[in-house]
Each structure stands twice: as structure tokens, then as C-alpha cells.
Design a protein around this motif. Structure first.
Motif: not given
Ligand SMILES: *[C@@H]1O[C@H](CO)[C@@H](O)[C@H](O)[C@H]1NC(C)=O
Ligand SMILES: *[C@@H]1O[C@H](CO)[C@@H](O)[C@H](O)[C@H]1NC(C)=O
Ligand SMILES: *[C@@H]1O[C@H](CO)[C@@H](O)[C@H](O)[C@H]1NC(C)=O
Ligand SMILES: *[C@@H]1O[C@H](CO)[C@@H](O)[C@H](O)[C@H]1NC(C)=O
Length: 439
Positions: A352, A354-355
Motif C-alpha cells: 500500500n 500510502s502506508k
């Protein structure tokens, strides 16, 4: 054409034929007895040497080996549900080492999720890496196992990334993984570069890992491997002929099949309408286990009952039995992108954008994992250690069970020494021409 030891029949052997076959073999081998006796002596001597050099696995490697069996089954189950996937071939211990690489390059939750997937929350970081390395070195050792198992791993990152020295060194040390930077935006040349690397590092056995590049800004882990089991006892190279493999009731593929009679681990599960056969690989440290429904059917029904507990029950019921065995002599090439399956098992952050925190790889939080390609070729051949021909002059092979592998089946390579699962998969449609059904 009913003369000579290697006559060809166009339908499954019945028991009588199987007996005739072993009787023919018996005659054939009488003349070779002296030669064989010498060879057997040599084999016994080398087995003794191998046994004395046997290492004991560390505690952490043992834990990780045990857990690889759970990983194997959950991953298999998730992949089996996917539409349009026919053949499956994955090596859970190699997947585990790719996960280890993510842990090595990850920080915080991105790293700890790996331990969750591997069910190894209590294993300290350093032991995780050394344990996974130890396990893979043990099970793929060509000397003690007489196996052909070439494993190549590479981490590709976009051209903008800088791999940190410490990571490059540790990933080489623990996971034998190299790094490359590549301009994914030039799709054609990145595809070529990756597929060429895979082909080269497997002596051409894995010609294609990847067909398309979907995400051009992330990191990609690629495993390319070639596995060729070496039987504990070979098939005679002349006991091979052409037969049909029924991928479904309406689709038969023409393939080569190899035949022999011998004592194998066998169990017939009448309730689940399937049989199981275990064939030891060289030095008997691992075996190839076939799980095959009695009739031609798609594997959904068997997959519904397949789990770790059921597998252990089946394995515990195997008994040495006389079996007339016919196996596809084929090579199976499969490439899977495991990313979304690993996500389902709990690796949600690494992929992911954004993570993800892979800053131990690149020094910055600028990288995420875009895919994990797992490409493997498994070649089933007649090769193995010499046959122990004494069996053919005994009555142990009387009335053999028939194990005729001519329709879809599930298989796994179970390691006896470490208890890990080296491969799991299914063969639904082997390579080959479609046959017409007139026979
Ligand atoms: C396996 O052992 C046989 C002899 O038993 C040898 O000829 C062969 O090269 C070995 N293969 C590997 C991969 O070690
Ligand atoms: C990534 O994580 C964020 C925050 O938890 C979430 O909203 C988003 O749906 C995730 N993206 C993907 C592709 O899973
Ligand atoms: C990863 O980062 C942590 C925290 O900064 C550090 O303690 C650890 O040594 C790093 N690991 C590697 C392999 O560089
Ligand atoms: C061959 O098989 C016979 C009986 O089946 C056994 O007694 C003998 O030890 C075996 N020889 C080797 C070298 O394994």
C-alpha cells in the motif's frame, strides 16, 4: 505388440498387466544383477557418508519450517479460488524467504506484518533471517539431497530508488537476493530484462515470469526457480509411452507417461473418493505426495476438504503398498503474482503506497511493494537413484493397487527432515496437444 518387456498398451494397466510388467522387468534385470549389485554397494556407501554429515536444525529454523506448512495451505487455498488459474506451483519455503526480505527492508508495521503471516511473532529479527536462510539452505542442498533445485531471487526497484548498502549486504547474505534498478516506464525493455534474467539464471527453464507491468513506481520481488525431483528409485527410461491426460471430461491432452511397479506409501480414502501416494525423493529426506480424486473432476471438491489437519491425517495413514504407478513425464511451468494473496494473509502494508515503510531498503519512505512474482518450473522425469531390483524377485509386488495419474491432481513435496512443505500445487492441464476422444 504384446512381446518384450516394454510393450505399449493404450489403456490403463489392469493388475494382471501390471504383474506381467514386473515379471518382464524381473527377467530384464536378471542379466543386470551383477552390475546392479555393485551400484547398490556404492549407493549404500554414499548414503552413509551423507547421514554422518547430517546437521540438526536450529530452534528458530524448526519453528519456521513447521509454520511453512500453514503458509502453504492458506496460500494454496486462496490461489485455488481465483478464476482462470489452472496449474498452481509454489514453494512455500521460498515464499517465506521473500517475506523475510520484506521484513529485512521494512520498518514498523510493514515489517511486523511479515511475522504475522509467518506466524513467527516471537522470533527475534536476526533469528528470523538466519532461520529462514538456514531452512532454505538445508532443503535445497544438492549434495545431501541429490536434488536439482535452482533458486534465483531479485529485487527490482524503480530507477529513482537507492538501495542502502546494509540492506544489499544482508539480503545477499540471508536470501541470496540481488538488486537492480530499472525504468519500469519503458515497459517493453523492463519486461525483456526481467524475463531474460529469469531465463538465464535457470538455464532457460523459466522462459517467462511476467507478461505485463501494471505498476511502474514500486518494487518487485521476483523468484525464478527450476525444480527436478530425483526419485529415490528411478523409473526405467524405456517404460515411457504416450497417453491421454483428461484435463476435463471433454479435453484430453496427449502427454508422455512413465510406468513402474513398486512399493510406495499409499492410502485410499473411500469416504472422500480419492487416493494418496507418497514417493520418496533421493536419500528419502523428502517425498512427492499426490492427492488424486478417483474420477475425473475439477478439484473444488477435494480442495474443500484440504487443510492442514486433513493433510496430517492423510499422511499418517499412508502405508507401504504394492502399486502399479503411471505418472505424467512432463514439465510444468507456472508464474504467479502472489501480491494480492499475501495481502489476504495479512501483508497489507508493504503493497500500500500510502502506508508502506520500506525505508530499511532505500533509506527513505519512498518505496512500496508492487508485486511478488513467483515463477517455477518442475520437471518430472524418470531419473532417480538405481532401482533396488531384489523386490522384483519377491512376491511383495503381487496384486498391486493401480495409481494411474491421468486426470487433475494436487501434489506437494513434503520434507521429512524439517517437516516443511517445499512445494505445493496442482496439475490441471499439462502442456501438450489436445487429443481427439476416439480411443
Ligand atoms: C544424484 O545422484 C546421482 C548418482 O546417484 C548422480 O549421478 C547425479 O548427478 C546426482 N544429481 C544431483 C543433482 O546431485
Ligand atoms: C491503503 O491504506 C489506506 C489507509 O489505511 C486505505 O485507505 C487504502 O484503501 C489502502 N489502499 C489500498 C490500495 O489498499
Ligand atoms: C532497520 O531500521 C532499524 C531502525 O532504524 C534499525 O535498527 C535496523 O538495524 C535496520 N535494519 C537494517 C537491516 O538495516
Ligand atoms: C533392497 O531391498 C531388499 C528387500 O526389499 C532389502 O533387504 C535390501 O536392503 C535393499 N537394498 C538396498 C541397498 O537398499
Amino acid at each position: 505388440n504384446h512381446e518384450g518387456p516394454f510393450r505399449v498398451t493404450l489403456r490403463p494397466m489392469d493388475s494382471l498387466e501390471a504383474i506381467n510388467l514386473s515379471l518382464s522387468l524381473n527377467r530384464f534385470f536378471t542379466m543386470w544383477q551383477n552390475v546392479v549389485a555393485l551400484a547398490l554397494l556404492a549407493t549404500a556407501a554414499s548414503a552413509a557418508t551423507a547421514a554422518s554429515a547430517d546437521k540438526v536444525l536450529s530452534q528458530h529454523a524448526t519453528t519456521l519450517a513447521d509454520n511453512s506448512a500453514n503458509l502453504a495451505l492458506s496460500l494454496y487455498q486462496d490461489m485455488a479460488k481465483e478464476k482462470n488459474v489452472e496449474n498452481i506451483l509454489i514453494s512455500p519455503v521460498v515464499v517465506a524467504s521473500s517475506l523475510g526480505l520484506v521484513a529485512l527492508g521494512g520498518k514498523a508495521t510493514t515489517a511486523t506484518q511479515v511475522k504475522t503471516v509467518l506466524n513467527a511473532a516471537k522470533v527475534p529479527d536476526e533469528k528470523l533471517h538466519s532461520g529462514l536462510a538456514e531452512l532454505l539452505t538445508e532443503v535445497s542442498d544438492p549434495k545431501t539431497r541429490n536434488v536439482t533445485w535452482k533458486i534465483s531471487n531479485r529485487l527490482y526497484g524503480p530507477s529513482t530508488v537507492n538501495f542502502v548498502d546494509a540492506f544489499v549486504k544482508s539480503s545477499k547474505k540471508h536470501y541470496n537476493c540481488d538488486q537492480s534498478k530499472i525504468n519500469f516506464k519503458d515497459k517493453k525493455s523492463s519486461l525483456n530484462a526481467i524475463n531474460e534474467w529469469a531465463a538465464k539464471s535457470t538455464d532457460g527453464k523459466v522462459p517467462e515470469v511476467i507478461k505485463d507491468i501494471e505498476k511502474t513506481d514500486g518494487a518487485m520481488i521476483i523468484n525464478a526457480m527450476f525444480f527436478k525431483p530425483h526419485w529415490d528409485e528411478e523409473f526405467h527410461h524405456k517404460m515411457v509411452d504416450n497417453r491421454g491426460f483428461m484435463a476435463s471430461h471433454s479435453y484430453t491432452v496427449s502427454i508422455e507417461m512413465m510406468h513402474r511397479t513398486g512399493l510406495y506409501d499409499f492410502y485410499d480414502d473411500a469416504t472422500n473418493k480419492l487416493s494418496i501416494l507418497g514417493m520418496p525423493l533421493a536419500h528419502k529426506k523428502s517425498s512427492l505426495v499426490f492427492i488424486m480424486p478417483h474420477q475425473v473432476e475439477n478439484l473444488d471438491r477435494v480442495e474443500k476438504v484440504l487443510n492442514k489437519k486433513q493433510l496430517d491425517i492423510w499422511l499418517s495413514k499412508l502405508q507401504q503398498t504394492a502399486v502399479a504407478l503411471s505418472l505424467p513425464k512432463v514439465s510444468m511451468e507456472v508464474s504467479h503474482n502472489l501480491q494480492k494473496h499475501l495481502e489476504k494473509l495479512g501483508l497489507t502494508e508493504a503493497g500500500n503506497k500510502s502506508k508502506a515503510d520500506l525505508s530499511n531498503m532505500s533509506g527513505k519512505k519512498d518505496l512500496y511493494l508492487s508485486s511478488v512474482f513467483h515463477a517455477a518450473t518442475m520437471e518430472l522425469s524418470t531419473e532417480g537413484n538405481e532401482m533396488n531390483t531384489t523386490i522384483f524377485s519377491s512376491d511383495k509386488l503381487k496384486s498391486p493397487k493401480l495409481f494411474y495419474v491421468d486426470h487433475p491432481f494436487i501434489f506437494l513435496v513434503k520434507d521429512q527432515k524439517t517437516n516443511s512443505i517445499l512445494f505445493i500445487g496442482r496439475m490441471v492441464r499439462p502442456k501438450g496437444e489436445k487429443m481427439r476422444d476416439e480411443l
